[in-house]
Motif scaffolding. Structure first.
Motif, PDB file in Angstrom:
ATOM      1  N   UNK A 166       0.791  -1.200  -0.163  1.00 27.28           N
ATOM      2  CA  UNK A 166      -0.107   0.091  -0.066  1.00 27.28           C
ATOM      3  C   UNK A 166       0.614   1.381   0.097  1.00 27.28           C
ATOM      4  N   UNK A 167       0.770   1.970  -0.953  1.00 24.24           N
ATOM      5  CA  UNK A 167       1.505   3.181  -1.322  1.00 24.24           C
ATOM      6  C   UNK A 167       0.643   4.686  -0.940  1.00 24.24           C
ATOM      7  N   UNK A 168       1.033   5.314  -0.038  1.00 28.25           N
ATOM      8  CA  UNK A 168       0.212   6.494   0.385  1.00 28.25           C
ATOM      9  C   UNK A 168       0.803   7.761  -0.380  1.00 28.25           C
ATOM     10  N   UNK A 169      -0.087   8.095  -1.285  1.00 33.62           N
ATOM     11  CA  UNK A 169       0.663   9.243  -2.107  1.00 33.62           C
ATOM     12  C   UNK A 169      -0.050  10.645  -1.719  1.00 33.62           C
ATOM     13  N   UNK A 170       0.854  11.491  -1.719  1.00 32.57           N
ATOM     14  CA  UNK A 170       0.376  12.964  -1.661  1.00 32.57           C
ATOM     15  C   UNK A 170       0.646  13.711  -3.017  1.00 32.57           C
ATOM     16  N   UNK A 171      -0.560  14.056  -3.526  1.00 37.52           N
ATOM     17  CA  UNK A 171      -0.450  14.923  -4.793  1.00 37.52           C
ATOM     18  C   UNK A 171      -0.003  16.356  -4.639  1.00 37.52           C
ATOM     19  N   UNK A 172       1.063  16.729  -4.899  1.00 37.47           N
ATOM     20  CA  UNK A 172       1.686  17.967  -4.520  1.00 37.47           C
ATOM     21  C   UNK A 172       0.802  19.121  -5.433  1.00 37.47           C
ATOM     22  N   UNK A 173       0.279  18.918  -6.501  1.00 35.23           N
ATOM     23  CA  UNK A 173      -0.317  19.895  -7.392  1.00 35.23           C
ATOM     24  C   UNK A 173      -1.595  19.980  -6.587  1.00 35.23           C
ATOM     25  N   UNK A 174      -2.533  19.104  -5.994  1.00 38.47           N
ATOM     26  CA  UNK A 174      -3.746  19.475  -5.591  1.00 38.47           C
ATOM     27  C   UNK A 174      -3.996  19.097  -3.973  1.00 38.47           C
ATOM     28  N   UNK A 175      -2.855  18.732  -3.294  1.00 38.18           N
ATOM     29  CA  UNK A 175      -3.036  18.302  -2.091  1.00 38.18           C
ATOM     30  C   UNK A 175      -3.848  17.210  -1.529  1.00 38.18           C
ATOM     31  N   UNK A 176      -4.196  16.607  -2.752  1.00 38.52           N
ATOM     32  CA  UNK A 176      -5.102  15.155  -2.530  1.00 38.52           C
ATOM     33  C   UNK A 176      -4.380  14.303  -2.047  1.00 38.52           C
ATOM     34  N   UNK A 177      -5.004  13.145  -1.335  1.00 38.28           N
ATOM     35  CA  UNK A 177      -4.164  11.993  -0.508  1.00 38.28           C
ATOM     36  C   UNK A 177      -4.663  10.592  -1.318  1.00 38.28           C
ATOM     37  N   UNK A 178      -4.038   9.917  -1.936  1.00 36.80           N
ATOM     38  CA  UNK A 178      -4.347   8.544  -2.679  1.00 36.80           C
ATOM     39  C   UNK A 178      -3.647   7.477  -2.017  1.00 36.80           C
ATOM     40  N   UNK A 179      -4.448   6.443  -1.916  1.00 37.89           N
ATOM     41  CA  UNK A 179      -3.867   5.321  -1.507  1.00 37.89           C
ATOM     42  C   UNK A 179      -3.715   4.271  -2.695  1.00 37.89           C
ATOM     43  N   UNK A 180      -2.593   3.765  -3.159  1.00 33.99           N
ATOM     44  CA  UNK A 180      -2.580   2.883  -4.179  1.00 33.99           C
ATOM     45  C   UNK A 180      -1.988   1.476  -3.694  1.00 33.99           C
ATOM     46  N   UNK A 181      -2.533   0.350  -4.071  1.00 33.68           N
ATOM     47  CA  UNK A 181      -2.626  -0.793  -3.622  1.00 33.68           C
ATOM     48  C   UNK A 181      -1.833  -1.544  -4.859  1.00 33.68           C
ATOM     49  N   UNK A 182      -0.428  -1.898  -4.768  1.00 31.45           N
ATOM     50  CA  UNK A 182       0.257  -2.379  -5.745  1.00 31.45           C
ATOM     51  C   UNK A 182       0.741  -3.941  -5.574  1.00 31.45           C
ATOM     52  N   UNK A 183       0.530  -4.641  -6.503  1.00 27.69           N
ATOM     53  CA  UNK A 183       0.953  -6.057  -6.420  1.00 27.69           C
ATOM     54  C   UNK A 183       2.524  -6.228  -6.524  1.00 27.69           C
ATOM     55  N   UNK A 184       2.952  -6.816  -5.428  1.00 30.02           N
ATOM     56  CA  UNK A 184       4.410  -6.984  -5.210  1.00 30.02           C
ATOM     57  C   UNK A 184       4.756  -8.408  -4.698  1.00 30.02           C
ATOM     58  N   UNK A 185       4.376  -9.233  -5.735  1.00 29.26           N
ATOM     59  CA  UNK A 185       4.699 -10.787  -5.064  1.00 29.26           C
ATOM     60  C   UNK A 185       6.182 -11.086  -4.924  1.00 29.26           C
ATOM     61  N   UNK A 186       6.718 -11.583  -3.789  1.00 30.99           N
ATOM     62  CA  UNK A 186       8.003 -12.035  -3.557  1.00 30.99           C
ATOM     63  C   UNK A 186       8.792 -10.453  -3.374  1.00 30.99           C
ATOM     64  N   UNK A 187       8.072  -9.484  -3.029  1.00 30.08           N
ATOM     65  CA  UNK A 187       8.951  -7.959  -2.792  1.00 30.08           C
ATOM     66  C   UNK A 187       9.039  -7.389  -4.262  1.00 30.08           C
ATOM     67  N   UNK A 188       8.708  -7.753  -5.145  1.00 30.84           N
ATOM     68  CA  UNK A 188       8.989  -7.204  -6.628  1.00 30.84           C
ATOM     69  C   UNK A 188       8.051  -6.777  -7.263  1.00 30.84           C
ATOM     70  N   UNK A 189       7.965  -5.510  -7.901  1.00 31.04           N
ATOM     71  CA  UNK A 189       6.589  -4.944  -8.591  1.00 31.04           C
ATOM     72  C   UNK A 189       6.232  -5.886  -9.682  1.00 31.04           C
ATOM     73  N   UNK A 190       5.027  -6.358  -9.629  1.00 30.80           N
ATOM     74  CA  UNK A 190       4.532  -7.426 -10.763  1.00 30.80           C
ATOM     75  C   UNK A 190       3.504  -6.552 -11.711  1.00 30.80           C
ATOM     76  N   UNK A 191       3.765  -6.658 -12.983  1.00 30.98           N
ATOM     77  CA  UNK A 191       3.093  -6.040 -14.153  1.00 30.98           C
ATOM     78  C   UNK A 191       2.086  -6.982 -14.950  1.00 30.98           C
TER      79      UNK A 191
END
Length: 360
Positions: free
Chosen positions: A120-145
């Protein structure tokens, strides 16, 4: 001619594409930063022939990432929209499609580590001050595409990236309805001016003598429409408290029509002087909010979803985008709690982009 090498990732985020940089690798001073981005993307030519841009607004976008200074966030996401042909850079808007790649890119760039099979990556948008949580698939500790998620506007399938947007109402203007009205009449056209993730001037397609189902090519060849729309957008910008927006890509503009493919509403989204080939993630949130707010230009056009959270399905030129909206309505009007979308991203290349050193 001497050139400067700048490390970057080249990524598709949602239905957009562009370079992702570490902010520290770019000039801190704004004028120098603009020159670097113009050179890197090749702005100044319709094909971006001297840079890595793709000759369209959705392929001349830039993400600049850094460890976040915002409490509770992991990464700061600073966005830039580089123009295709006129050597300009706009730092006012943000881009939700490019944001789809921020979580994977932040892990790839070492800004934060993967934390298991899902990060789970908690993102702060500098342009708009919005906060967004991105849930990224990282099996074995590596980003999966690789995965089975599909989004309209992108061929094939990929790993899902789930985005949950919070604090996006009034992202630019500070208000859901910046003019204070559910509708305004500008140059004989009734519009709703709304600011959720992106400020947009929204009208019915029929008001311009359009069906709302036109293709991107049909709309972009209809210069009479743009000649009528742009003055309305600029006047709306003034009413929204945004000042002179003639040289800015915000507010955006959108047209609505009744759905015809099983969705909630049909829409065409403008950036603003050409039609988006699909739909912006930020734009989708604003249009979904417009649909769910009684008294806007969307009234009587939409097939309203049942239940809360509501699944709003927006038909666009490339297919459909779904927005899950958690909201409530009361005597005070519409209140957005959060908006969630499923996107995908893919790392396309990594390396260094070279820009002329003169003037940097």
């Amino acid at each position: 001619m001497a050139q400067t090498a700048i490390p970057f990732l080249f990524m598709r985020g949602g239905t957009s594409r562009g370079p992702y940089f570490r902010r520290e690798d770019l000039p801190s001073e704004r004028d120098s930063l603009e020159r670097v981005l113009v050179a890197a993307l090749g702005s100044g030519h319709p094909l971006n022939i001297d840079g890595i841009g793709g000759g369209t607004a959705v392929t001349t976008k830039v993400a600049m990432l850094s460890p976040s200074k915002e409490p509770g966030c992991d990464v700061d996401y600073f966005f830039a929209q580089v123009s295709v042909a006129d050597r300009k850079v706009d730092f006012k808007p943000t881009c939700g499609n490019i944001l789809s790649g921020v979580g994977p890119a932040a892990i790839e760039l070492g800004i934060l580590p993967a934390t298991g099979d899902v990060t789970r990556v908690r993102i702060h948008s500098v342009n708009t001050a919005a906060k967004v949580e991105a849930i990224v698939q990282t099996p074995g500790g590596t980003v999966s595409y690789e995965g089975d998620a599909a989004i309209d506007g992108v061929p094939g399938t990929a790993a899902p990236v789930y985005l949950n947007f919070m604090d996006v109402v009034g992202s630019t203007t500070g208000a859901l309805l910046p003019t204070g009205n559910l509708t305004d009449d500008i140059d004989g056209i009734t519009v709703t001016c709304m600011d959720v993730a992106m400020p947009i001037v929204i009208a019915r397609a029929e008001a311009f003598g359009l069906s709302g189902y036109e293709t991107v090519e049909e709309l972009d060849s209809n210069r009479a429409f743009y000649a009528r729309m742009e003055p309305i957008r600029r006047k709306a910008g003034l009413l929204m408290g945004m000042g002179d927006v003639s040289s800015s890509v915000v507010p955006k503009f959108a047209l609505l029509a009744p759905p015809r493919a099983g969705g909630t509403i049909a829409a065409r989204y403008f950036m603003p002087l050409n039609c988006h080939p699909t739909m912006a993630v930020t734009g989708a949130q604003c249009l979904a909010s417009c649909v769910l707010t009684p008294g806007t230009v969307a009234d009587q056009l939409a097939t309203l979803p049942e239940g809360i959270p509501a699944l709003v399905k927006i038909e666009h030129p490339g297919g459909m985008i779904d927005v899950t909206v958690d909201y409530e309505t009361s005597a005070k009007g519409f209140t957005l709690k959060s908006a969630g979308l499923l996107r995908t991203a893919r790392l396309l290349a990594r390396g260094e982009v070279l820009v002329p050193s003169i003037g940097l």
